[in-house]
Design a protein around this motif. Structure first.
Motif, short mmCIF file in Angstrom:
data_model
loop_
_atom_site.label_atom_id
_atom_site.label_comp_id
_atom_site.label_asym_id
_atom_site.label_seq_id
_atom_site.Cartn_x
_atom_site.Cartn_y
_atom_site.Cartn_z
N LEU A 91 0.84 -1.19 0.00
CA LEU A 91 0.00 0.00 0.00
C LEU A 91 0.88 1.24 0.00
O LEU A 91 1.94 1.27 0.63
CB LEU A 91 -0.90 0.03 1.24
CG LEU A 91 -1.86 -1.14 1.47
CD1 LEU A 91 -2.67 -0.90 2.75
CD2 LEU A 91 -2.79 -1.33 0.28
N ARG A 92 0.41 2.25 -0.72
CA ARG A 92 1.03 3.58 -0.66
C ARG A 92 -0.07 4.57 -0.30
O ARG A 92 -1.07 4.65 -1.01
CB ARG A 92 1.66 3.97 -2.00
CG ARG A 92 2.37 5.32 -1.96
CD ARG A 92 2.60 5.90 -3.35
NE ARG A 92 3.61 5.19 -4.11
CZ ARG A 92 3.36 4.51 -5.20
NH1 ARG A 92 2.09 4.41 -5.67
NH2 ARG A 92 4.33 3.88 -5.86
N ASP A 93 0.08 5.26 0.79
CA ASP A 93 -0.94 6.21 1.25
C ASP A 93 -2.31 5.54 1.34
O ASP A 93 -3.33 6.07 0.89
CB ASP A 93 -1.00 7.43 0.34
CG ASP A 93 0.33 8.18 0.27
OD1 ASP A 93 1.06 8.15 1.28
OD2 ASP A 93 0.65 8.75 -0.78
N SER A 94 -2.30 4.31 1.88
CA SER A 94 -3.51 3.52 2.18
C SER A 94 -4.23 2.97 0.96
O SER A 94 -5.33 2.44 1.07
CB SER A 94 -4.51 4.36 3.02
OG SER A 94 -3.91 4.78 4.23
N THR A 95 -3.63 3.07 -0.23
CA THR A 95 -4.24 2.50 -1.44
C THR A 95 -3.25 1.53 -2.09
O THR A 95 -2.03 1.67 -1.92
CB THR A 95 -4.62 3.60 -2.45
OG1 THR A 95 -3.43 4.31 -2.84
CG2 THR A 95 -5.63 4.57 -1.83
N PRO A 96 -3.75 0.52 -2.82
CA PRO A 96 -2.85 -0.46 -3.44
C PRO A 96 -1.81 0.21 -4.34
O PRO A 96 -2.15 1.04 -5.18
CB PRO A 96 -3.80 -1.34 -4.25
CG PRO A 96 -5.11 -1.24 -3.53
CD PRO A 96 -5.18 0.18 -3.04
N ALA A 97 -0.56 -0.17 -4.15
CA ALA A 97 0.54 0.38 -4.94
C ALA A 97 0.92 -0.63 -6.01
O ALA A 97 1.95 -1.30 -5.91
CB ALA A 97 1.72 0.71 -4.03
N ASP A 98 0.06 -0.75 -7.03
CA ASP A 98 0.26 -1.78 -8.05
C ASP A 98 1.49 -1.53 -8.90
O ASP A 98 1.98 -2.45 -9.57
CB ASP A 98 -0.98 -1.88 -8.94
CG ASP A 98 -2.19 -2.42 -8.18
OD1 ASP A 98 -1.98 -3.14 -7.19
OD2 ASP A 98 -3.33 -2.11 -8.56
N ASP A 99 1.99 -0.30 -8.92
CA ASP A 99 3.18 -0.01 -9.71
C ASP A 99 4.47 -0.38 -8.98
O ASP A 99 5.53 -0.45 -9.59
CB ASP A 99 3.22 1.48 -10.07
CG ASP A 99 3.25 2.38 -8.84
OD1 ASP A 99 2.42 2.14 -7.93
OD2 ASP A 99 4.06 3.31 -8.79
N LEU A 100 4.37 -0.62 -7.68
CA LEU A 100 5.52 -1.10 -6.91
C LEU A 100 5.52 -2.62 -6.97
O LEU A 100 4.57 -3.26 -6.53
CB LEU A 100 5.44 -0.63 -5.46
CG LEU A 100 5.82 0.82 -5.18
CD1 LEU A 100 5.63 1.12 -3.71
CD2 LEU A 100 7.25 1.11 -5.61
N ARG A 101 6.56 -3.20 -7.51
CA ARG A 101 6.60 -4.64 -7.71
C ARG A 101 7.63 -5.27 -6.79
O ARG A 101 8.80 -4.88 -6.78
CB ARG A 101 6.89 -4.95 -9.18
CG ARG A 101 5.75 -4.49 -10.11
CD ARG A 101 6.13 -4.62 -11.56
NE ARG A 101 7.23 -3.76 -11.90
CZ ARG A 101 8.38 -4.19 -12.42
NH1 ARG A 101 8.55 -5.47 -12.65
NH2 ARG A 101 9.34 -3.34 -12.71
N ILE A 102 7.17 -6.23 -6.01
CA ILE A 102 8.02 -6.88 -5.03
C ILE A 102 9.00 -7.81 -5.75
O ILE A 102 8.59 -8.69 -6.51
CB ILE A 102 7.18 -7.69 -4.03
CG1 ILE A 102 6.18 -6.78 -3.31
CG2 ILE A 102 8.08 -8.38 -3.01
CD1 ILE A 102 5.16 -7.54 -2.48
N CYS A 103 10.29 -7.61 -5.51
CA CYS A 103 11.30 -8.49 -6.11
C CYS A 103 11.94 -9.41 -5.08
O CYS A 103 12.51 -10.45 -5.45
CB CYS A 103 12.37 -7.66 -6.83
SG CYS A 103 13.09 -6.35 -5.82
N ALA A 104 11.87 -9.05 -3.79
CA ALA A 104 12.47 -9.89 -2.75
C ALA A 104 11.80 -9.61 -1.42
O ALA A 104 11.33 -8.50 -1.16
CB ALA A 104 13.97 -9.64 -2.65
N VAL A 105 11.77 -10.64 -0.58
CA VAL A 105 11.23 -10.52 0.78
C VAL A 105 12.14 -11.31 1.71
O VAL A 105 12.59 -12.41 1.38
CB VAL A 105 9.79 -11.09 0.86
CG1 VAL A 105 9.33 -11.18 2.31
CG2 VAL A 105 8.83 -10.23 0.05
N ALA A 106 12.42 -10.72 2.88
CA ALA A 106 13.15 -11.42 3.94
C ALA A 106 12.24 -11.51 5.15
O ALA A 106 11.68 -10.49 5.59
CB ALA A 106 14.44 -10.69 4.29
N VAL A 107 12.04 -12.72 5.68
CA VAL A 107 11.12 -12.94 6.80
C VAL A 107 11.92 -13.42 8.00
O VAL A 107 12.55 -14.50 7.94
CB VAL A 107 10.03 -13.96 6.44
CG1 VAL A 107 9.02 -14.08 7.57
CG2 VAL A 107 9.34 -13.58 5.15
#
Length: 367
Positions: free
Chosen positions: A277-293
């Motif tokens: 989310l960006r400013d409480s709305t879906p940020a579809d233009d931001l694409r996740i390339c990696a996640v660390a958990v």
């Protein structure tokens, strides 16, 4: 949220509004016919060009300007199927079919597993498998058309050919939308007008589907800390830390949780799927390339002071605006293969760090 609809494919509301008139999308000269007809209740339609007619029966389809379309709607862990029956009339024909392109970076199309089978005489037995893979791969593969044949190159008049399409969404998929529209266009050509040696694909030259967007650099967007060892579906969690490239850009970033896996009493979240989310709305233009958990349990065979022993890392190719499935924390040997650890042995998620595709001007993340 509904998945992005391919260009030229109308909404279901628009499709239903046009069901009163099952018209011809296009009629070609030279004994050829393209585009077919069906409605949401399974009534078929027929078009004729010279001595060629073509009828399509599809129980879930509606008419589009260039053929037929139907919604694929499924929840994680569920499956479904449909059959398109194509009936030539008038004279034997050569038959082709094609699909539309998937939206770029569509997590649902990438996660949905499909199989297309050919039942040449509609007897309920699939003679050959034309495709198996993701929906996105299927659409990209068939956008330039595929010829459909039975025992002979030409399909006899008044004998149906069936396409059996089955789909399944893996149980671990976590997506902001679980519905998309799949469209088909058909083309029939009289066999008597030219020899087999002169036949060409009528869809040849179709522009290929747009490529997945480049990811010049994978940079850290931010990190959330999980309070109380539990995440809640539908809730959003602001980043406690924001990467340098996004720190002072005037926006607030967060994760919206789409699905979780909880274990134990009291419950602890060991797996989660989410979108940005960006400013409480879906940020579809931001694409996740990696996640660390990060996990809340130390490495049982090593030093508890080694934080890297409790972090599982994921990369997504192609990158996507939501995780295509759940991600999990892990510890010990499982941190390199977190999907193989039993749920009741997973550590509770303590933090999540997300990296996104950027323009290459920032330092690339190690995640």
């Amino acid at each position: 949220m509904t998945a992005e609809r391919p260009p030229g494919v109308p909404t279901r509301r628009q499709l239903l509004a046009g069901l009163g008139t099952l018209g011809v999308a296009s009629t070609l000269g030279g004994g050829a016919a393209s585009a077919l007809l069906a409605d949401s209740e399974g009534a078929s339609g027929t078009i004729t060009a010279g001595d060629v007619s073509l009828t399509v029966d599809c129980p879930d389809c509606v008419t589009t300007p260039n053929g037929v379309a139907f919604d694929v709607s499924v929840d994680p862990g569920e499956s479904g199927s449909t059959t398109l029956s194509v009936l030539p009339g008038g004279n034997p024909v050569r038959l082709w079919a094609r699909t539309t392109c998937p939206p770029v970076s569509d997590a649902f199309a990438g996660a949905l597993e499909v199989t297309l089978g050919l039942d040449a005489d509609c007897d309920g037995e699939t003679e050959s498998t034309l495709f198996t893979g993701s929906l996105a791969e299927f659409q990209r593969s068939f956008v330039d058309g595929r010829r459909l044949t039975g025992a002979e190159p030409c399909l006899p008049a008044d004998e149906s050919l069936c396409l059996d399409l089955a789909w399944e969404l893996p149980a671990g998929a976590s997506l902001p939308a679980s519905t998309t529209t799949l469209a088909f266009e058909f083309y029939a050509e009289q066999c008597r007008h030219q020899p087999e040696s002169a036949v060409t694909n009528p869809f040849a030259g179709t522009d290929p589907c747009p490529e997945e967007l480049d990811c010049p650099a994978c940079v850290e967007l931010g990190k959330i800390d999980v309070q109380g060892d539990r995440l809640t579906v539908g809730e959003s969690y602001a980043f406690a830390e924001v990467g340098e490239q996004y720190l002072d850009d005037g926006h607030e970033y967060a994760l919206e949780v789409l699905s979780v896996t909880d274990v134990g009493q009291p419950p602890e979240t060991v797996g989660a799927g989410f979108r940005l989310l960006r400013d409480s709305t879906p940020a579809d233009d931001l694409r996740i390339c990696a996640v660390a958990v990060g996990g809340g349990r130390p490495n049982p065979s090593g030093s508890p002071s080694d934080p890297d022993a409790r972090v599982a890392r994921y990369t997504f190719d192609p990158p996507t605006s939501s995780t295509p499935g759940q991600v999990y924390a892990a510890h010990g040997a499982y941190k390199d293969d977190p999907m193989s650890q039993p749920d009741d042995e997973r550590p509770a998620i303590s933090n999540i760090t997300v990296s996104v595709c950027a323009d290459g001007t920032a330092e690339e993340t190690d995640d």
